[in-house]
Design a protein around this motif. Structure first.
Motif, PDB file in Angstrom:
ATOM      1  N   GLY A   1       0.737  -1.943   0.132  1.00  0.00           N
ATOM      2  CA  GLY A   1      -0.197  -0.340  -0.611  1.00  0.00           C
ATOM      3  C   GLY A   1       0.821   0.978   0.214  1.00  0.00           C
ATOM      4  O   GLY A   1       0.560   2.685  -0.109  1.00  0.00           O
ATOM      5  N   HIS A   2       2.126   0.700   0.038  1.00  0.00           N
ATOM      6  CA  HIS A   2       3.268   2.432  -0.123  1.00  0.00           C
ATOM      7  C   HIS A   2       3.467   2.470  -1.523  1.00  0.00           C
ATOM      8  O   HIS A   2       3.667   1.870  -2.211  1.00  0.00           O
ATOM      9  N   LEU A   3       3.964   3.324  -1.468  1.00  0.00           N
ATOM     10  CA  LEU A   3       5.043   4.473  -2.974  1.00  0.00           C
ATOM     11  C   LEU A   3       5.959   3.899  -2.717  1.00  0.00           C
ATOM     12  O   LEU A   3       6.877   4.028  -1.756  1.00  0.00           O
ATOM     13  N   HIS A   4       6.999   3.002  -3.945  1.00  0.00           N
ATOM     14  CA  HIS A   4       8.368   2.224  -3.396  1.00  0.00           C
ATOM     15  C   HIS A   4       9.281   3.055  -5.057  1.00  0.00           C
ATOM     16  O   HIS A   4       8.523   2.713  -5.689  1.00  0.00           O
ATOM     17  N   LEU A   5       9.626   3.046  -4.957  1.00  0.00           N
ATOM     18  CA  LEU A   5      11.282   4.417  -5.781  1.00  0.00           C
ATOM     19  C   LEU A   5      11.708   2.743  -5.904  1.00  0.00           C
ATOM     20  O   LEU A   5      11.937   2.521  -4.951  1.00  0.00           O
ATOM     21  N   VAL A   6      12.493   1.970  -6.973  1.00  0.00           N
ATOM     22  CA  VAL A   6      12.647   1.405  -7.511  1.00  0.00           C
ATOM     23  C   VAL A   6      13.835   0.894  -8.593  1.00  0.00           C
ATOM     24  O   VAL A   6      13.143   2.088 -10.186  1.00  0.00           O
ATOM     25  N   ILE A   7      15.008   1.028  -8.126  1.00  0.00           N
ATOM     26  CA  ILE A   7      16.166   1.156  -9.866  1.00  0.00           C
ATOM     27  C   ILE A   7      16.459   0.189  -9.201  1.00  0.00           C
ATOM     28  O   ILE A   7      17.276  -0.601  -8.893  1.00  0.00           O
ATOM     29  N   GLN A   8      16.960  -0.881 -11.220  1.00  0.00           N
ATOM     30  CA  GLN A   8      17.572  -1.759 -11.090  1.00  0.00           C
ATOM     31  C   GLN A   8      18.563  -1.376 -12.370  1.00  0.00           C
ATOM     32  O   GLN A   8      18.497  -0.805 -13.199  1.00  0.00           O
ATOM     33  N   ARG A   9      20.282  -1.946 -11.492  1.00  0.00           N
ATOM     34  CA  ARG A   9      21.042  -1.438 -13.126  1.00  0.00           C
ATOM     35  C   ARG A   9      21.408  -3.154 -13.352  1.00  0.00           C
ATOM     36  O   ARG A   9      21.458  -3.807 -13.240  1.00  0.00           O
ATOM     37  N   GLY A  10      21.916  -2.668 -15.243  1.00  0.00           N
ATOM     38  CA  GLY A  10      22.580  -3.381 -15.854  1.00  0.00           C
ATOM     39  C   GLY A  10      24.230  -4.144 -15.091  1.00  0.00           C
ATOM     40  O   GLY A  10      24.754  -3.812 -13.995  1.00  0.00           O
ATOM     41  N   ASP A  11      24.672  -5.426 -15.120  1.00  0.00           N
ATOM     42  CA  ASP A  11      25.473  -5.862 -14.452  1.00  0.00           C
ATOM     43  C   ASP A  11      26.989  -5.678 -15.083  1.00  0.00           C
ATOM     44  O   ASP A  11      27.280  -5.684 -15.956  1.00  0.00           O
ATOM     45  N   GLY A  12      27.401  -4.438 -13.664  1.00  0.00           N
ATOM     46  CA  GLY A  12      28.461  -4.100 -14.511  1.00  0.00           C
ATOM     47  C   GLY A  12      28.803  -2.325 -15.463  1.00  0.00           C
ATOM     48  O   GLY A  12      29.412  -2.366 -16.292  1.00  0.00           O
ATOM     49  N   ALA A  13      27.123  -1.693 -15.131  1.00  0.00           N
ATOM     50  CA  ALA A  13      26.815  -1.278 -16.096  1.00  0.00           C
ATOM     51  C   ALA A  13      26.983  -1.878 -17.928  1.00  0.00           C
ATOM     52  O   ALA A  13      26.366  -0.618 -18.205  1.00  0.00           O
ATOM     53  N   LYS A  14      26.170  -3.127 -18.156  1.00  0.00           N
ATOM     54  CA  LYS A  14      26.232  -3.520 -19.055  1.00  0.00           C
ATOM     55  C   LYS A  14      24.941  -3.476 -19.261  1.00  0.00           C
ATOM     56  O   LYS A  14      24.223  -3.032 -18.644  1.00  0.00           O
ATOM     57  N   PRO A  15      24.602  -2.844 -21.097  1.00  0.00           N
ATOM     58  CA  PRO A  15      23.557  -2.662 -21.753  1.00  0.00           C
ATOM     59  C   PRO A  15      22.295  -4.142 -21.432  1.00  0.00           C
ATOM     60  O   PRO A  15      22.798  -4.781 -21.184  1.00  0.00           O
ATOM     61  N   VAL A  16      21.352  -3.601 -20.803  1.00  0.00           N
ATOM     62  CA  VAL A  16      19.795  -4.267 -20.274  1.00  0.00           C
ATOM     63  C   VAL A  16      19.154  -4.318 -21.225  1.00  0.00           C
ATOM     64  O   VAL A  16      18.848  -5.080 -21.697  1.00  0.00           O
ATOM     65  N   PHE A  17      19.611  -3.467 -22.390  1.00  0.00           N
ATOM     66  CA  PHE A  17      18.371  -3.408 -23.932  1.00  0.00           C
ATOM     67  C   PHE A  17      19.371  -3.221 -24.568  1.00  0.00           C
ATOM     68  O   PHE A  17      19.994  -2.200 -24.700  1.00  0.00           O
ATOM     69  N   ALA A  18      19.190  -3.971 -26.328  1.00  0.00           N
ATOM     70  CA  ALA A  18      20.242  -3.639 -27.258  1.00  0.00           C
ATOM     71  C   ALA A  18      19.674  -3.243 -28.164  1.00  0.00           C
ATOM     72  O   ALA A  18      20.435  -2.283 -29.318  1.00  0.00           O
ATOM     73  N   ASP A  19      18.012  -2.728 -28.070  1.00  0.00           N
ATOM     74  CA  ASP A  19      17.699  -2.466 -29.186  1.00  0.00           C
ATOM     75  C   ASP A  19      15.845  -2.021 -28.639  1.00  0.00           C
ATOM     76  O   ASP A  19      15.859  -2.497 -27.467  1.00  0.00           O
ATOM     77  N   ASP A  20      15.244  -1.470 -29.275  1.00  0.00           N
ATOM     78  CA  ASP A  20      13.780  -1.228 -29.396  1.00  0.00           C
ATOM     79  C   ASP A  20      12.868  -2.309 -29.560  1.00  0.00           C
ATOM     80  O   ASP A  20      12.116  -2.585 -28.121  1.00  0.00           O
ATOM     81  N   ALA A  21      13.076  -3.348 -29.465  1.00  0.00           N
ATOM     82  CA  ALA A  21      12.410  -4.670 -29.482  1.00  0.00           C
ATOM     83  C   ALA A  21      12.757  -4.999 -28.542  1.00  0.00           C
ATOM     84  O   ALA A  21      12.042  -5.772 -27.486  1.00  0.00           O
ATOM     85  N   ASP A  22      13.981  -5.453 -27.838  1.00  0.00           N
ATOM     86  CA  ASP A  22      13.775  -5.540 -26.060  1.00  0.00           C
ATOM     87  C   ASP A  22      13.376  -4.590 -25.703  1.00  0.00           C
ATOM     88  O   ASP A  22      12.623  -5.091 -24.482  1.00  0.00           O
ATOM     89  N   ARG A  23      12.903  -3.588 -25.564  1.00  0.00           N
ATOM     90  CA  ARG A  23      12.818  -2.235 -24.841  1.00  0.00           C
ATOM     91  C   ARG A  23      10.623  -2.617 -25.084  1.00  0.00           C
ATOM     92  O   ARG A  23      10.063  -2.883 -23.854  1.00  0.00           O
ATOM     93  N   HIS A  24      11.081  -2.986 -26.362  1.00  0.00           N
ATOM     94  CA  HIS A  24       8.971  -3.569 -25.996  1.00  0.00           C
ATOM     95  C   HIS A  24       8.716  -4.909 -25.299  1.00  0.00           C
ATOM     96  O   HIS A  24       7.457  -4.569 -24.652  1.00  0.00           O
ATOM     97  N   PHE A  25       9.617  -5.319 -25.696  1.00  0.00           N
ATOM     98  CA  PHE A  25       9.277  -6.572 -24.898  1.00  0.00           C
ATOM     99  C   PHE A  25       9.559  -6.834 -23.460  1.00  0.00           C
ATOM    100  O   PHE A  25       8.694  -7.628 -22.772  1.00  0.00           O
ATOM    101  N   TYR A  26      10.324  -6.046 -23.028  1.00  0.00           N
ATOM    102  CA  TYR A  26      10.661  -5.663 -21.614  1.00  0.00           C
ATOM    103  C   TYR A  26       9.248  -4.910 -20.938  1.00  0.00           C
ATOM    104  O   TYR A  26       8.620  -5.538 -20.443  1.00  0.00           O
ATOM    105  N   LEU A  27       9.369  -3.999 -21.500  1.00  0.00           N
ATOM    106  CA  LEU A  27       7.679  -3.373 -21.026  1.00  0.00           C
ATOM    107  C   LEU A  27       5.925  -3.772 -21.296  1.00  0.00           C
ATOM    108  O   LEU A  27       5.178  -4.391 -19.891  1.00  0.00           O
ATOM    109  N   GLY A  28       5.877  -5.094 -21.907  1.00  0.00           N
ATOM    110  CA  GLY A  28       4.711  -6.501 -21.881  1.00  0.00           C
ATOM    111  C   GLY A  28       4.930  -7.034 -21.181  1.00  0.00           C
ATOM    112  O   GLY A  28       4.214  -7.360 -20.271  1.00  0.00           O
TER     113      GLY A  28
END
Length: 229
Positions: free
Chosen positions: A11-38
């Motif tokens: 019931g409470h508001l949470h700020l969440v941050i999830q980072r890539g391992d070693g600041a590596k990209p977690v999205f290579a392209d827009d298809a990845d971003r579409h898939f993540y949002l889904g």
């Protein structure tokens, strides 16, 4: 000292941050971003978690959410990770986890931190010069909040309605807020709170959280405890 369990309160508001391992990209392209949002939409609905704001950066994800049930925040992040990482690795020929350990989060008092947290998230692409205006980044909730496009992922927090009496008023106010970069002091405050897992809010708010959970809600005093005389 043993690592504290994550502070997550239904019931409470949470700020969440999830980072890539070693600041590596977690999205290579827009298809990845579409898939993540889904995957996030599906997991949030299944786990009773309301998403109020989001931004997908190349090497991290920032979210503002409210879990309706105990344990729901952990479940939604675990489910998104499971549903996203394996297809990512298969698609790109990679192996292993994408994420740098467990996600970071903190509980926020809406009256003092809702709008600051939304700006923190939606202005992230501006801070790293990906776009000049937050609403021009297609992988955040900024375009939704200024009325450019409706996102099925977003559920407005009740405190957000105080921006205006009509959707047009709220969108216009939000656009003005996004034009003002969040001060460095507030950026640091939110980042440190998420990193440490300590809540942000009034003394009364923090005290109420302390009564709602067995986990400490304030860091221990610095230095060694005083010796008894």
């Amino acid at each position: 000292m043993a690592r504290l369990p994550r502070l997550a309160v239904a019931g409470h508001l949470h700020l969440v941050i999830q980072r890539g391992d070693g600041a590596k990209p977690v999205f290579a392209d827009d298809a990845d971003r579409h898939f993540y949002l889904g995957a996030l939409l599906h997991a949030a609905r299944a786990s009773a978690v309301a998403v109020h704001a989001y931004a997908l950066m190349d090497d991290q994800v920032c979210l503002l959410v409210t879990p309706a049930e105990h344990g729901a925040l952990g479940r939604v992040m675990q489910r998104v990770g499971r549903d996203y990482v394996a297809p990512f690795n298969l698609r790109h020929g990679t192996k292993g986890s994408l994420w740098a350990g467990r996600f970071q989060s903190t509980v926020l008092e809406p009256s003092g931190y809702l709008l600051a947290a939304i700006r923190f998230i939606e202005q992230a692409p501006v801070r790293v010069a990906l776009v000049a205006k937050a609403q021009d980044w297609p992988w955040s909730s900024a375009a939704h909040h200024v009325g450019h496009q409706a996102s099925p992922l977003i559920t407005e927090h009740v405190a957000y309605w105080q921006l205006g009496n009509t959707p047009f008023e709220r969108e216009a106010r939000h656009e003005l807020e996004l034009q003002r970069l969040l001060p460095e002091r507030q950026l640091t405050e939110l980042e440190n709170a998420a990193r440490g897992g300590w809540p942000l809010g009034s003394a009364a708010f923090v005290a109420a959280l302390g009564r709602a959970t067995d986990r400490p809600v304030q860091p221990p005093p610095r230095g060694r405890p005083r010796r008894a005389i």
